[in-house]
Scaffold this active site. Structure first.
Site, mmCIF file in Angstrom:
data_model
loop_
_atom_site.group_PDB
_atom_site.id
_atom_site.type_symbol
_atom_site.label_atom_id
_atom_site.label_comp_id
_atom_site.label_asym_id
_atom_site.label_seq_id
_atom_site.Cartn_x
_atom_site.Cartn_y
_atom_site.Cartn_z
ATOM 1 N N HIS A 56 0.816 -1.218 0.000
ATOM 2 C CA HIS A 56 0.000 0.000 0.000
ATOM 3 C C HIS A 56 0.850 1.270 0.000
ATOM 4 O O HIS A 56 0.354 2.340 -0.327
ATOM 5 C CB HIS A 56 -0.937 0.004 1.216
ATOM 6 C CG HIS A 56 -2.041 -1.008 1.095
ATOM 7 N ND1 HIS A 56 -3.321 -0.672 0.748
ATOM 8 C CD2 HIS A 56 -2.038 -2.354 1.242
ATOM 9 C CE1 HIS A 56 -4.069 -1.763 0.700
ATOM 10 N NE2 HIS A 56 -3.307 -2.800 0.999
ATOM 11 N N ASP A 63 3.489 9.399 -0.788
ATOM 12 C CA ASP A 63 2.305 8.625 -0.408
ATOM 13 C C ASP A 63 2.087 7.531 -1.436
ATOM 14 O O ASP A 63 2.204 7.789 -2.636
ATOM 15 C CB ASP A 63 1.076 9.547 -0.373
ATOM 16 C CG ASP A 63 0.117 9.222 0.751
ATOM 17 O OD1 ASP A 63 0.020 8.032 1.103
ATOM 18 O OD2 ASP A 63 -0.548 10.145 1.259
#
Ligand code: ADQ
Length: 482
Positions: free
Chosen positions: A155, A371
Site C-alpha cells: 500500500h 504517499d
C-alpha cells in the site's frame, strides 16, 4: 470458486458499515463475502500469554485474529515495521533506524502468523497478503511447504533502489518478496523501482508481459524464483461517496461549520498525523499565501483534521509538537478578533461526515511528501457538488497524482509554488472547476475499488505456485541476527 484468504496486519472491525472502515477494509470485505474466506491478522491487542487465533464466523467470512505480546508489538510493529520500513519506504532515511533485535522480532512474528494460518489452509485457497508488515509472510509459508498461490499488495511506495539499500536487510526482504506469485504496487514508478532493484542489485531478469486486463506487467526472476509484478492503483467507490457527501453536507456538524465561516472560503486537509503527509510544509504554504496576498487575510481558513496515529513511536510525538507550535505561531501572527487562519483538529471523524465537509470546502489541499496512493485526494473530488465543485491541490509525490489530471499538481517542497496554487484554486472560475472535476470523475469511476480488487485477484487466481527460474538464482547473504 476457491476460498480467499486475506492476511493484513490489522483485521478491519467485524461490524459492517463501521464509519472508520477505509479502502482496504471495504474492498477486501466485498471480495471475501463473494467467494467466502478467511481474514487473518493481528487483533490490535497486546496479550501476556500466547494464544491461538480467535475465530469469529460471520456468514461466509471467518475472522481469525491473534494478539501480540509486548515484545512482539515493540519489535515487529513499533520497531521494524514503523520505525525502519515506514520511514525508509517514504524516503525518510533520516528517520529510519535499524535494530537487529527488532528485525528478528519482525521475522519471528511473520513466522508465527504463518504457522497459525498454515493450520487453517485448504489446498486450493488463494492467499492475498497486504502491506509492509508482512513482506516475509509468503517465504515463511513456503518454508512450511505451502504451495498455494500467494499474492502481495504494497500500500505504501516502493523506494528507488538506492533508498531501499539503506535498509540493512534489503537483500533478504527482496528475496522474501520474490516468494509471492503476484506482487502488486500502487504505481508504475513503484513497479519500476522494484524491478530496478531486482535486475541491478539481485542480478535477476525482467520480461514484459500483461496483466489479466491487458495492462502492462512484468515477469521477474531472481533468487531462483519467479513472480509477476504490476501496478494496481487502489480506488474508491466515487458514486457512493458522492451520495454520502450530499447527505452529510446538510447535517448539523457540516452546516454549523459552514455558518461559522460566514461566507469566507475554506481550504480542507485530512490526514493521519504522519510526517509523510507534509503537514508542516502545508502550513508554511498557507502562511505564505496570507503574507504575499494579504487580501486573503480574514477571507480564508485552513481546516486541518489529523488524528494522531502510532503515538508511541517517538518521531510521531515530535511531529505533533512541531505542528502545535506552527499552528500557534501562524495563528498568533495573523488572527483577527473574529477569524483565525488555521483550525487544527487532532481527532477522527465519521467518514461520511468528512465527505460532507469536503463538499462544503472550496479547496482540497493534499500535499504528502510521499504517499503510496492517498485516498483522501480521490474522496475529496468524489465528494464535490458537480454544479459547483471545489479544486484539488495535490502533491506530485502522491500515487494519486498519476490518475488525477484535473488537479493542480504541486511540489510540496516548493512553498511558493504551493501558495500560488492555493491562490489559483481560490479564484478559479466555475467553468474551469467543472471541467477539472469532470476530468477526474471519469477515471475515478472507471478505476473504482472493485477494479483494483478484481484485477489483482484475477491475476492471482491465474498464477501458479512459484516455480524455480533457471539461471536466475544467485547465492544470497543471510543477515546475522542478534
Ligand atoms: P493512509 O496512509 O492511511 O493509507 P490514505 O490513503 O489517505 O492514507 O487513507 C486514509 C483513509 O483514512 C481515508 O479513507 C480517509 O478518509 C480516512 N481518514 C483520514 N483521516 C481521518 C479522520 N480524521 N477521521 C476519519 N477518517 C480519516 C495507506 C497508504 C496510502 C494508500 C492507502 C490505501 O499510506 O498511500 O492510499 O493505504 O492503499
Amino acid at each position: 470458486m476457491s476460498r480467499l484468504i486475506v492476511v493484513s496486519n490489522r483485521v478491519a472491525p467485524t461490524q459492517e458499515g463501521r464509519p472508520a472502515a477505509g479502502g482496504l477494509a471495504i474492498g477486501v470485505l466485498d471480495a471475501l463475502k463473494e467467494s467466502g474466506g478467511v481474514w487473518f491478522g493481528w487483533s490490535g491487542e497486546t496479550i501476556v500469554e500466547p494464544q491461538k487465533p480467535v475465530i469469529d464466523v460471520k456468514g461466509k467470512v471467518t475472522y481469525a485474529t491473534i494478539g501480540l505480546n509486548k515484545r512482539d508489538y515493540d519489535q515487529y510493529y513499533r520497531g521494524f515495521s514503523n520505525a525502519t520500513l515506514w520511514p525508509a519506504f517514504h524516503y525518510r532515511t533520516d528517520l529510519s533506524r535499524y535494530d537487529r533485535q527488532e528485525y528478528s522480532g519482525y521475522l519471528r512474528v511473520n513466522a508465527q502468523f504463518a504457522r497459525e494460518l498454515a493450520a487453517m489452509l485448504k489446498p486450493d485457497d488463494v492467499i492475498w497478503v497486504h502491506d509492509y508488515h508482512l513482506i516475509p509472510f509468503a517465504e515463511a509459508l513456503r518454508e512450511l511447504g505451502v504451495k498455494n498461490s500467494i499474492g502481495f499488495f504494497l500500500h505504501i511506495p516502493f523506494p528507488a533502489p538506492e533508498v531501499f539499500r539503506t535498509v540493512p536487510p534489503h537483500d533478504a526482504l527482496a528475496k522474501a518478496l520474490m516468494s509471492y506469485d503476484v506482487i502488486g504496487f500502487q504505481t508504475d514508478a513503484d513497479v519500476q523501482s522494484f524491478q530496478d532493484y531486482i535486475t541491478r542489485e539481485a542480478l535477476g531478469t525482467a520480461t514484459p508481459t500483461q496483466s489479466s486486463d491487458g495492462r502492462p506487467a512484468a515477469k521477474l526472476s531472481a533468487y531462483g524464483r519467479t513472480a509477476r509484478v504490476a501496478a494496481y492503483p487502489i480506488g474508491i467507490y466515487p458514486d457512493a461517496i458522492a451520495e454520502a457527501a450530499e447527505l452529510y453536507a446538510e447535517r448539523k456538524a457540516a452546516t454549523s461549520l459552514r455558518d461559522s465561516m460566514r461566507g469566507r472560503k475554506l481550504i480542507m486537509s485530512v490526514d493521519r498525523l504522519d510526517y509523510s503527509k507534509g503537514l508542516a510544509e502545508r502550513f508554511l504554504a498557507f502562511e505564505r499565501l496570507l503574507q504575499t496576498s494579504p487580501a486573503f487575510q480574514g477571507q480564508v481558513s485552513l481546516l486541518q483534521i489529523a488524528p494522531p496515529t502510532r503515538s508511541d513511536v517517538q518521531t510521531y510525538q515530535r511531529i505533533r509538537q512541531n505542528l502545535e507550535m506552527e499552528t500557534g505561531r501562524i495563528n498568533g501572527r495573523f488572527s483577527q478578533l473574529d477569524w483565525s487562519p488555521i483550525r487544527y483538529l487532532n481527532r477522527k471523524y465519521e467518514r461520511n461526515l468528512l465527505m460532507g465537509l469536503f463538499r462544503i470546502s472550496e479547496v482540497g489541499f493534499v500535499t504528502p511528501l510521499r504517499d503510496g496512493m492517498n485516498l483522501v485526494a480521490k474522496e475529496y473530488v468524489a465528494s464535490q457538488d458537480p454544479a459547483n465543485p471545489g479544486v484539488l491541490v495535490l502533491s506530485q509525490f502522491a500515487g494519486a497524482a498519476d490518475q488525477m489530471p484535473g488537479a493542480l499538481v504541486v511540489n510540496p517542497f516548493d512553498t511558493a509554488q504551493m501558495a500560488e496554487a492555493l491562490e489559483r484554486a481560490l479564484v478559479m472560475p466555475l467553468n474551469e472547476r467543472q471541467a477539472r472535476y469532470r476530468d477526474m470523475m471519469g477515471p475515478l469511476r472507471k478505476n473504482d475499488l472493485s477494479v483494483w480488487r478484481d484485477t489483482f485477484l484475477s491475476d492471482l487466481r491465474a498464477s501458479k505456485a512459484a516455480g524455480a527460474a533457471p539461471g536466475a538464482a544467485r547465492p544470497t547473504v543471510e543477515p546475522i541476527l542478534g
